[in-house]
Scaffold this motif. Structure first.
Motif, PDB file in Angstrom:
ATOM      1  N   THR A   1       0.603  -1.294   0.067  1.00 54.66           N
ATOM      2  CA  THR A   1       0.145   0.011   0.069  1.00 54.66           C
ATOM      3  C   THR A   1       0.932   1.269   0.144  1.00 54.66           C
ATOM      4  OG1 THR A   1      -1.694  -1.916   1.222  1.00 54.66           O
ATOM      5  CG2 THR A   1      -1.983   1.239   0.983  1.00 54.66           C
ATOM      6  N   ALA A   2       0.868   2.366  -0.850  1.00 55.43           N
ATOM      7  CA  ALA A   2       1.077   3.313  -1.171  1.00 55.43           C
ATOM      8  C   ALA A   2       0.283   4.240  -0.396  1.00 55.43           C
ATOM      9  CB  ALA A   2       1.955   3.730  -2.618  1.00 55.43           C
ATOM     10  N   HIS A   3       1.268   5.818   0.479  1.00 51.83           N
ATOM     11  CA  HIS A   3       0.205   5.870   0.902  1.00 51.83           C
ATOM     12  C   HIS A   3       0.794   7.830   0.289  1.00 51.83           C
ATOM     13  CE1 HIS A   3      -1.364   3.479   4.091  1.00 51.83           C
ATOM     14  NE2 HIS A   3       0.210   3.051   3.930  1.00 51.83           N
ATOM     15  N   PHE A   4      -0.247   8.842  -0.184  1.00 49.71           N
ATOM     16  CA  PHE A   4      -0.025   9.714  -0.267  1.00 49.71           C
ATOM     17  C   PHE A   4      -0.876  10.659   0.011  1.00 49.71           C
ATOM     18  CE2 PHE A   4      -0.265   6.947  -4.178  1.00 49.71           C
ATOM     19  CZ  PHE A   4       1.295   6.332  -4.397  1.00 49.71           C
ATOM     20  N   GLU A   5      -0.603  12.070  -0.277  1.00 52.64           N
ATOM     21  CA  GLU A   5      -0.272  13.254   0.071  1.00 52.64           C
ATOM     22  C   GLU A   5      -1.127  14.220  -1.029  1.00 52.64           C
ATOM     23  OE1 GLU A   5       0.283  15.116   3.653  1.00 52.64           O
ATOM     24  OE2 GLU A   5       1.098  16.828   2.225  1.00 52.64           O
ATOM     25  N   HIS A   6      -2.019  15.034  -1.066  1.00 56.40           N
ATOM     26  CA  HIS A   6      -2.482  15.888  -2.352  1.00 56.40           C
ATOM     27  C   HIS A   6      -2.360  16.582  -2.033  1.00 56.40           C
ATOM     28  CE1 HIS A   6      -5.223  14.161  -5.101  1.00 56.40           C
ATOM     29  NE2 HIS A   6      -5.408  13.564  -4.045  1.00 56.40           N
ATOM     30  N   ALA A   7      -0.806  17.517  -3.244  1.00 62.54           N
ATOM     31  CA  ALA A   7       0.177  18.445  -3.273  1.00 62.54           C
ATOM     32  C   ALA A   7      -1.111  19.470  -2.950  1.00 62.54           C
ATOM     33  CB  ALA A   7       0.441  18.839  -4.390  1.00 62.54           C
ATOM     34  N   ALA A   8      -2.328  19.998  -3.483  1.00 63.54           N
ATOM     35  CA  ALA A   8      -3.046  21.547  -3.641  1.00 63.54           C
ATOM     36  C   ALA A   8      -3.747  20.733  -2.171  1.00 63.54           C
ATOM     37  CB  ALA A   8      -3.968  21.126  -4.846  1.00 63.54           C
ATOM     38  N   ASP A   9      -4.296  20.385  -1.822  1.00 63.02           N
ATOM     39  CA  ASP A   9      -5.669  20.507  -0.633  1.00 63.02           C
ATOM     40  C   ASP A   9      -4.874  19.541   0.979  1.00 63.02           C
ATOM     41  OD1 ASP A   9      -6.088  17.520  -1.347  1.00 63.02           O
ATOM     42  OD2 ASP A   9      -8.145  18.642  -1.632  1.00 63.02           O
ATOM     43  N   GLY A  10      -3.949  19.117   0.890  1.00 62.36           N
ATOM     44  CA  GLY A  10      -3.587  18.159   1.756  1.00 62.36           C
ATOM     45  C   GLY A  10      -4.258  16.808   1.903  1.00 62.36           C
ATOM     46  N   ARG A  11      -5.404  15.774   1.352  1.00 60.70           N
ATOM     47  CA  ARG A  11      -5.856  14.651   1.519  1.00 60.70           C
ATOM     48  C   ARG A  11      -5.088  13.847   0.619  1.00 60.70           C
ATOM     49  NH1 ARG A  11      -8.924  13.642  -2.744  1.00 60.70           N
ATOM     50  NH2 ARG A  11      -8.502  15.029  -3.800  1.00 60.70           N
ATOM     51  N   ARG A  12      -5.411  12.920   2.220  1.00 57.64           N
ATOM     52  CA  ARG A  12      -4.919  12.021   1.932  1.00 57.64           C
ATOM     53  C   ARG A  12      -5.192  11.000   1.226  1.00 57.64           C
ATOM     54  NH1 ARG A  12      -0.391  11.902   7.144  1.00 57.64           N
ATOM     55  NH2 ARG A  12      -0.219  13.799   6.293  1.00 57.64           N
ATOM     56  N   VAL A  13      -4.480   9.765   0.705  1.00 61.53           N
ATOM     57  CA  VAL A  13      -5.233   8.752   0.029  1.00 61.53           C
ATOM     58  C   VAL A  13      -3.510   7.291   0.068  1.00 61.53           C
ATOM     59  CG1 VAL A  13      -6.585   9.865  -1.516  1.00 61.53           C
ATOM     60  CG2 VAL A  13      -4.144   9.691  -2.603  1.00 61.53           C
ATOM     61  N   SER A  14      -4.796   6.517   0.415  1.00 64.64           N
ATOM     62  CA  SER A  14      -3.951   5.420   0.392  1.00 64.64           C
ATOM     63  C   SER A  14      -4.395   4.479  -0.764  1.00 64.64           C
ATOM     64  CB  SER A  14      -3.973   4.370   1.966  1.00 64.64           C
ATOM     65  OG  SER A  14      -3.600   5.584   2.833  1.00 64.64           O
ATOM     66  N   VAL A  15      -3.534   3.475  -2.131  1.00 64.51           N
ATOM     67  CA  VAL A  15      -4.054   3.036  -2.741  1.00 64.51           C
ATOM     68  C   VAL A  15      -2.913   1.160  -2.700  1.00 64.51           C
ATOM     69  CG1 VAL A  15      -3.520   3.324  -5.590  1.00 64.51           C
ATOM     70  CG2 VAL A  15      -4.071   5.398  -4.044  1.00 64.51           C
ATOM     71  N   GLU A  16      -3.181   0.658  -3.275  1.00 61.73           N
ATOM     72  CA  GLU A  16      -2.809  -0.848  -2.782  1.00 61.73           C
ATOM     73  C   GLU A  16      -2.877  -1.149  -4.501  1.00 61.73           C
ATOM     74  OE1 GLU A  16      -5.775  -3.647  -0.161  1.00 61.73           O
ATOM     75  OE2 GLU A  16      -4.243  -4.879  -1.367  1.00 61.73           O
ATOM     76  N   ALA A  17      -1.669  -1.995  -4.734  1.00 56.95           N
ATOM     77  CA  ALA A  17      -1.714  -2.559  -5.691  1.00 56.95           C
ATOM     78  C   ALA A  17      -0.692  -3.834  -5.392  1.00 56.95           C
ATOM     79  CB  ALA A  17      -0.239  -1.386  -6.676  1.00 56.95           C
ATOM     80  N   PRO A  18      -0.746  -4.830  -6.746  1.00 57.06           N
ATOM     81  CA  PRO A  18      -0.369  -6.056  -6.881  1.00 57.06           C
ATOM     82  C   PRO A  18       1.623  -5.810  -7.354  1.00 57.06           C
ATOM     83  CG  PRO A  18      -1.915  -5.982  -8.199  1.00 57.06           C
ATOM     84  CD  PRO A  18      -1.968  -4.820  -7.451  1.00 57.06           C
ATOM     85  N   LEU A  19       1.614  -5.242  -7.876  1.00 57.42           N
ATOM     86  CA  LEU A  19       2.880  -4.595  -7.934  1.00 57.42           C
ATOM     87  C   LEU A  19       3.339  -3.067  -8.203  1.00 57.42           C
ATOM     88  CD1 LEU A  19       3.751  -6.409 -11.590  1.00 57.42           C
ATOM     89  CD2 LEU A  19       5.461  -6.570  -9.223  1.00 57.42           C
ATOM     90  N   ILE A  20       4.946  -2.399  -7.355  1.00 55.60           N
ATOM     91  CA  ILE A  20       4.808  -1.385  -7.078  1.00 55.60           C
ATOM     92  C   ILE A  20       6.370  -1.263  -7.837  1.00 55.60           C
ATOM     93  CG2 ILE A  20       4.920   0.724  -5.624  1.00 55.60           C
ATOM     94  CD1 ILE A  20       2.512  -0.649  -3.628  1.00 55.60           C
ATOM     95  N   PHE A  21       6.529  -0.283  -8.940  1.00 51.12           N
ATOM     96  CA  PHE A  21       7.819   0.610  -9.219  1.00 51.12           C
ATOM     97  C   PHE A  21       8.156   1.577  -8.572  1.00 51.12           C
ATOM     98  CE2 PHE A  21       5.667  -2.912 -12.056  1.00 51.12           C
ATOM     99  CZ  PHE A  21       6.919  -3.587 -12.238  1.00 51.12           C
ATOM    100  N   GLY A  22       9.300   1.907  -7.213  1.00 55.63           N
ATOM    101  CA  GLY A  22       9.931   2.354  -7.433  1.00 55.63           C
ATOM    102  C   GLY A  22      10.475   3.658  -8.310  1.00 55.63           C
ATOM    103  N   THR A  23       9.891   4.261  -9.288  1.00 56.73           N
ATOM    104  CA  THR A  23      10.756   5.210 -10.305  1.00 56.73           C
ATOM    105  C   THR A  23      10.881   6.496 -10.053  1.00 56.73           C
ATOM    106  OG1 THR A  23       8.660   5.257 -11.509  1.00 56.73           O
ATOM    107  CG2 THR A  23       9.830   3.406 -12.495  1.00 56.73           C
ATOM    108  N   ASP A  24      10.604   6.542  -8.724  1.00 56.70           N
ATOM    109  CA  ASP A  24      11.174   8.148  -7.916  1.00 56.70           C
ATOM    110  C   ASP A  24      11.980   9.012  -7.878  1.00 56.70           C
ATOM    111  OD1 ASP A  24      10.871   6.352  -5.809  1.00 56.70           O
ATOM    112  OD2 ASP A  24       9.831   7.467  -4.894  1.00 56.70           O
TER     113      ASP A  24
END
Lengths: 445, 445
Positions: free
Chosen positions: B132-155
C-alpha cells in the motif's frame, strides 16, 4: 542521547568537567529493569578501552570482574586444541559483560549532581537547526521537546540522531550488511561452578567459511556465538531448520562443543539470528552543535574486538580536546570531525578483514608460522616491529596508521614466507634477518 | 511512483503489454505547468537510450529534436579549440532536453486507455507488507492510500519508495556526494538564432581540478555547466562570492566563454549550486511486489552521460524479461535483482572515473595520443578491439563487462605508451602491432 556504553561513559567525562548533562535513553533503567541481553557478543576490553575507563575513574572496579584472555584457543574438527598468544607475556584482552559494564557506568555517572538520566524516552528526531530533540515517553506516549546548546548522538548503530542527519545536503552515508548472521549459544559452568574449558582464552572453532567462538563469563559460563551465512546451499542458517539438521551440522563441524552446550537445540530455536553491519557516515557533526560518536557514526563488525574500544577512544580523544581547547566547542568538534573518521574507517576495514583471519586463516600453518615469526621479530627489534594485532589491541596508535603498517607488514611476510625452507629452523635462517633489515631500510629511505 | 523519464517510459512499456497502470507523481502535470528546469544538465542520449525509446515507439519523434554531438570540443585557456571524435564516422551522442523528452513520454503514455496519471501526489511512504502506498494531495493535503499488486519505484535519487526499504533488515545502502557542485550558465543563440559555437560537439573547458561543459539546445542556445569544488582555498564555489571574484575567475580560466555568457553574473547569483551524488543499494526489490528502478536504485554522477541511458536500459531489460517470463513477476524481479545491480555498480564507477578524464586527462597529449591509437586499433582489429567509451556509449555490452574490458585496455596502453618513441610516427612503429597481438594472445589464453 543514549545511555549505552559510550553514552554513559561520555556523560561521565562531561560531568567531570562541570557540564550540566541530561542523558536520554530509550530503554528502562537497567539498574531496576535488568539489562536486556540475549543478542550481544561479550566485550573484549583492550588498551584503548581501559584508558577511557581510567579517565572515568572505574578502571579498577571493572578489572576486578574482567577475565583475561591471553590468546586464541583453536578447536579443530577432531577436538584438538592449539593455543596462540595475542601478545607478549602479561598481555591479554579482557572478557567483560556488556550489561554489567553498562550498569557500572550508569552508577558512576549518577553520582554527579550535574548529571541527570531520563530513561524510557524514545527519541523521535532532532531538529538540527534549533537544537531541539523530540521524545515520546515509553509509558504513556506523552511527548516532550528539549533544547540544548550541545547534543551528542551516542544512540548506537540505529541512531535516531543520525537519522535526522540524513536530510542534510551532502551527508555521506553507508550501511553494509555481511551475508553472515550470528546466534548466541550458552556454555554453562561445570557442576562445581568452574569453567568447562580454559577460561583464559578466547575459543575459536575456525571452519573456513564459518566459525564459532566462546568468551568466558565470571559465573563460570561461556557465551558462545556461531557465525554462519544467512542463506546458501550448505552450512547456512537457512539450511539448519530441523533438530536433525542442527545436530548433524554440529556433529560434523563442532563435535567437541556438543557436550559443552546442553541447551543447544533450545538455544538455536529461541535465540534470534542477528545481522552484522558496518555503518559509515560523514560529516559526524552538524555545525558546532550536534556530534555523533560511537556506533552512531561508525558501527563495525565485531571481529577485531574494537567496537566498544573505538567508541571509548572517541571519548578519550574528545576529553583530550576539551583539555586543549577548553569550552571552545566550535574547535573541538571541528578537529574531531576532521581527524577521527579516518581512524574509524580504518578499524571498520580491519574488522572486516579480521573475520577472514578468524574463521579461516587461524587454521592455516603458514599463518601460525607468521605469528611466531612476528613475535620473534618484535622481541628482537622492539623499536622497529610491532605486529598489527598488537598495534590495534595493545597500543594507542591511530587505527589508520596501524592499518597502513599492517599492509606494509603483509608485504614483509610475502617476502619472508617466500624464503626457501623457512618452515624449518627459521630461527637459524640468516635470510630472515636480511629480508627484515632490507624492509626496514626501504621504509626509512 | 514517479513520472520522470524512467517512470513514464516504464509505464508505456507496461501499458503496451496490457497491464493496468496508475502513475503517481509529486509534481504538477508538466504539459500544463511547464517543466521545472534550471538545475538539470542536458541529457546525452546514446545507444542504450535509443533502444528503449524504440520499444516505446517514440524514437523517431525524439530523433527529430535531438542534436548530434560527434565529439568533444576542448577549449584551452587561450581559447584554442581541439576536437576529438567520440566514435567512428557517423557515430554521435545526442543532446536532448530533459523537459521536452519527459513531456513527450507522458504524452505517448497518456494515449493508453489502461494507463492513468495522478499528478501532484506526494508519496508519504509505502507499506511494503501490504503493498500500500500512501499519498498526500499537494493542493489540499487530502490523503489517499492505494493498494497495488506490483509497485515500481521510479521516483528518482531521493525515492520515497526506497525510503521505505531503509527499515528492512539487511538493506544495504550508500549515498556518497562528490565534493564538487555544479551551476548552470546560459549561452544564448546569436542574434540571428544560430548557435554561438559548433553545435555538433560537446564543449569542454578542462582545467584539471575543475571544468565547464556546454551542450546544445534546439533553440540555438547552449546549456553550460560549471563543475567546481564546494569549498577549498582557491577555485571553489566558496571562494566565488563577489562579482569581482567571479569575473576574475572566468577571465583567468575561461576567457573565451565570457562573451558567450552575457548573463554570467546574474546566472551565477540566481542559479543554485547543486550537489552530485552516487546512490547504491541492494536488494532493489521487496519480495515479488516492489521494485526500484532508475535513479531510485542507482543514481550516478553525470560524467559518462549514462544516467538516463542506464535507467532506460533497466526498462528495456525488464521488457525482455516480460517477453521471456510473461506474467511471472516472481521470476522477472528475481532475475533482474540478481543481474542488474552488477551493471549499475559498474556504470557508477565508470561515471566517477570519467570525471577525472573530462576535467583533466582530455587536456593531456598522451591521453589524446591514446585516443588516436584506440581509433586506429578499432579500425584495424574491429573484432578484437572496441574502445571502452564505445562499449559504454555505442553498444549494449553489459556495463560490468565494459568496465572489465576497460581495465584490460588500460593495461594494454600502459605497455603501448611505454614503447620508445611511440609519440612520433606511431603508425609506422612495428612494436605497436606486436604489443597489441601479444595482449590479444594473453587474453585468449
Amino acid at each position: 542521547m543514549g545511555a549505552g556504553l559510550v553514552g554513559s561513559l561520555w556523560a561521565v567525562l562531561l560531568a567531570k568537567r562541570g557540564y550540566a548533562v541530561d542523558v536520554y535513553e530509550l530503554r528502562e533503567d537497567p539498574r531496576q529493569a535488568g539489562f536486556i541481553g540475549g543478542r550481544s557478543i561479550n566485550l573484549a576490553m583492550s588498551t584503548r578501552g581501559w584508558r577511557a575507563l581510567e579517565k572515568a575513574g572505574i578502571e579498577n572496579k571493572i578489572r576486578e570482574v574482567a577475565i583475561p584472555m591471553k590468546g586464541r584457543m583453536m578447536h579443530d574438527e577432531a577436538g584438538q586444541l592449539a593455543f596462540q598468544p595475542y601478545g607478549k607475556e602479561g598481555q591479554a584482552i579482557y572478557s567483560v559483560s556488556r550489561g554489567g559494564l553498562n550498569i557500572e557506568l550508569i552508577r558512576i555517572a549518577d553520582q554527579y549532581e550535574n548529571l541527570r538520566f531520563h530513561f524510557a524516552h524514545k527519541c523521535l528526531g532532532v531538529d538540527l537547526r534549533s537544537n531541539t530533540a523530540h521524545f515520546e515517553h515509553a509509558a504513556d506516549g506523552r511527548r516532550v521537546s528539549v533544547e540544548a546548546p550541545l547534543i551528542f548522538g551516542t544512540d548506537g548503530a540505529f541512531s535516531a540522531v543520525r537519522r535526522s542527519f540524513m536530510k542534510l545536503p551532502r551527508f555521506n552515508y553507508s550501511q553494509q550488511y555481511l551475508e553472515y548472521g550470528y546466534k548466541e549459544l550458552h556454555i554453562p559452568p561445570l557442576p562445581g561452578g568452574e569453567h568447562a574449558i580454559d577460561k583464559n582464552a578466547l575459543h575459536i572453532w575456525p571452519r573456513g567459511q564459518f566459525m564459532m567462538i566462546a568468551l568466558p563469563n565470571i559465573d563460570g559460563s561461556f557465551t558462545g556465538t556461531l557465525f554462519l551465512p544467512f542463506e546458501g546451499r550448505a552450512n547456512s542458517f537457512g539450511q539448519l531448520q530441523t533438530d536433525e539438521q542442527i545436530l548433524a551440522f554440529f556433529e560434523k563441524h563442532f563435535p567437541d562443543s556438543i557436550p559443552l552446550i546442553p541447551g543447544l537445540l533450545e538455544d538455536f530455536r529461541t535465540n534470534p539470528t542477528a545481522a552484522l553491519a558496518t555503518i559509515r557516515c560523514f560529516p559526524w557533526c552538524y555545525e558546532d552543535k550536534v556530534l555523533l560518536i560511537g556506533d552512531a557514526s561508525h558501527a563495525i563488525v565485531p571481529f577485531y574486538g574494537q567496537g566498544m574500544n573505538s567508541g571509548f577512544e572517541d571519548c578519550s580523544l574528545l576529553d583530550e580536546l576539551m583539555e586543549t581547547y577548553k569550552d571552545n566547542w566550535d574547535k573541538i568538534i571541528e578537529v574531531f570531525n576532521q581527524e577521527r573518521p579516518r581512524d574509524a574507517n580504518a578499524i571498520a576495514d580491519l574488522a572486516l578483514r579480521n573475520f577472514v583471519e578468524m574463521r579461516d586463516r587461524v587454521a592455516d600453518p603458514r599463518f601460525l608460522l607468521r605469528k611466531e615469526i612476528e613475535a620473534y621479530l618484535n622481541e628482537q627489534y622492539p623499536e622497529d616491529f610491532l605486529p598489527l594485532y598488537s598495534q590495534v589491541t595493545f597500543s594507542h596508535t591511530p587505527y589508520s596508521r596501524a592499518l597502513k603498517e599492517g599492509l606494509a607488514q603483509d608485504e614483509l611476510f610475502d617476502r619472508i614466507l617466500a624464503i626457501e625452507g623457512i618452515e624449518a629452523n627459521w630461527r637459524e635462517n640468516g635470510e630472515l634477518g636480511e629480508v627484515f633489515r632490507e624492509w626496514i631500510r626501504e621504509r626509512r629511505g
